[in-house]
Design a protein around this motif. Structure first.
Motif, mmCIF file in Angstrom:
data_model
loop_
_atom_site.group_PDB
_atom_site.id
_atom_site.type_symbol
_atom_site.label_atom_id
_atom_site.label_comp_id
_atom_site.label_asym_id
_atom_site.label_seq_id
_atom_site.Cartn_x
_atom_site.Cartn_y
_atom_site.Cartn_z
ATOM 1 N N ARG A 88 0.830 -1.204 0.000
ATOM 2 C CA ARG A 88 0.000 0.000 0.000
ATOM 3 C C ARG A 88 0.869 1.260 0.000
ATOM 4 N N CYS A 89 1.943 1.237 0.791
ATOM 5 C CA CYS A 89 2.854 2.386 0.822
ATOM 6 C C CYS A 89 3.526 2.593 -0.530
ATOM 7 N N THR A 99 4.105 8.909 2.874
ATOM 8 C CA THR A 99 3.519 7.885 3.748
ATOM 9 C C THR A 99 4.207 7.738 5.102
ATOM 10 N N GLN A 100 5.361 8.347 5.281
ATOM 11 C CA GLN A 100 6.062 8.181 6.548
ATOM 12 C C GLN A 100 5.251 8.773 7.693
ATOM 13 N N GLU A 101 5.278 8.055 8.808
ATOM 14 C CA GLU A 101 4.594 8.459 10.046
ATOM 15 C C GLU A 101 3.081 8.547 9.867
ATOM 16 N N SER A 103 -0.569 6.334 9.570
ATOM 17 C CA SER A 103 -1.168 5.025 9.827
ATOM 18 C C SER A 103 -1.740 4.466 8.534
ATOM 19 N N ASN A 104 -2.044 3.152 8.544
ATOM 20 C CA ASN A 104 -2.643 2.532 7.358
ATOM 21 C C ASN A 104 -3.969 3.196 7.005
ATOM 22 N N HIS A 105 -4.713 3.580 8.025
ATOM 23 C CA HIS A 105 -5.996 4.247 7.792
ATOM 24 C C HIS A 105 -5.793 5.578 7.080
ATOM 25 N N ASP A 106 -4.806 6.347 7.542
ATOM 26 C CA ASP A 106 -4.535 7.645 6.923
ATOM 27 C C ASP A 106 -4.054 7.474 5.475
ATOM 28 N N ILE A 107 -3.221 6.455 5.264
ATOM 29 C CA ILE A 107 -2.711 6.209 3.909
ATOM 30 C C ILE A 107 -3.859 5.871 2.962
ATOM 31 N N LEU A 108 -4.768 5.008 3.408
ATOM 32 C CA LEU A 108 -5.903 4.627 2.562
ATOM 33 C C LEU A 108 -6.813 5.823 2.280
#
Length: 304
Positions: A88-89, A99-101, A103-108
């Motif tokens: 995903r990153c 994407t650093q720092e 969360s997976n939720h924020d990235i999505l």
């Protein structure tokens, strides 16, 4: 090396996926046309499978270069052996998302927003995954979930998978049946026919700057075609070594002798059986001739 000897601007048979050496071979052109049609029509998943060395990465690069930047935004994953989070990153980074720092939720969330922005701008996002057979099952499932991102009328991005035949076996697993059902187009790259090998060799020589009559004679091309089994990567290796052999002897043309030497020097290939027979024919003919002379002399002696 031999480049100057043969009047070349560059080496013609390197193993790097240089799209300037892309030749419109039947199998590769069919695959490229299929992918372009599918992507322009908005189909979600496309799969291209081929044996090791059949030119999948070169085809992938050619597709990237063929897509209009005003219509398509591309993300390219050359190494798919990633965990779901890493995958995903990697996709987000390809689309310019930091994407650093996060969360997976924020990235999505950020990824979804970016995809919607491109859709509003009339751009299709295309994800190309090379060596897809190396993807862990959990990562394939993460990819499927990513493709659930869509508007009421269209998918937010499309996926092209490039992989070895093992990819088919992986997708045959019951647990991955949902992704397999989403593959709308699939293509299997074919090996080169002997005539295609001959054209492939001559094309790469010309693309590298060679002018004049064909530099490889027909028997050399035949030997390379049979020894390589029509695998472009092996054709490159054998042709490169054959050129080196010709250069080492100061010859202007690549003959069967040079091709045979390159085959004997390469692991995983062997001199074709017919070629071995040809190699022994002069010796056999000499033995037969001596035997015939001996027989005639004997008969004449008996008659006297």
């Amino acid at each position: 090396m031999y480049a100057e000897h043969f009047g070349l601007r560059e080496l013609p048979f390197t193993l790097t996926p240089n799209t300037r050496f892309f030749l419109n071979l039947t199998s590769h052109q069919e695959a490229l046309n299929l992918m372009l049609v599918a992507l322009h029509s908005g189909d979600g998943f496309i799969k291209v499978v081929g044996e090791v060395g059949t030119g999948k990465t070169l085809l992938c690069r050619k597709l990237l270069n063929s897509l209009d930047d005003s219509q398509f935004v591309t993300a390219y994953i050359p190494n798919s052996y990633l965990s779901p989070d890493e995958f995903r990153c990697a996709v987000a980074n390809e689309l310019g998302i930091y994407t650093q720092e996060k969360s997976n939720h924020d990235i999505l969330q950020t990824l979804t927003q970016r995809l919607i922005e491109h859709a509003h701008q009339g751009q299709r996002v295309v994800l190309l995954v090379d060596e897809a057979q190396a993807m862990p099952d959990e990562t394939i499932e993460a990819l499927r979930l990513l493709t659930n991102l869509e508007t009421e009328s269209e998918k937010l991005f499309q996926v092209v998978l490039f992989g070895q035949p093992e990819l088919n076996k992986k997708l045959d697993q019951y647990a991955l049946r949902q992704l397999k059902q989403r593959i709308t187009y699939s293509y299997k790259l074919k090996k080169l026919e002997p005539d295609e090998v001959r054209g492939y060799i001559h094309w790469r020589m010309e693309a590298a700057g060679y002018t004049g009559m064909p530099s490889f004679d027909s028997e050399a091309c035949e030997l390379i075609a049979r020894a390589s089994g029509g695998i472009p990567r092996l054709v490159n290796v054998l042709s490169h070594k054959a050129l080196m052999s010709a250069y080492g002897k100061g010859d202007e043309k690549v003959s069967a002798q040079h091709a045979r030497r390159s085959i004997e020097d390469t692991e995983g290939v062997a001199v074709p059986s017919a070629a071995k027979v040809k190699q022994w024919l002069p010796a056999v003919a000499a033995v037969v001739a001596v035997a015939m002379i001996t027989w005639v002399v004997t008969i004449v002696g008996m008659q006297q």
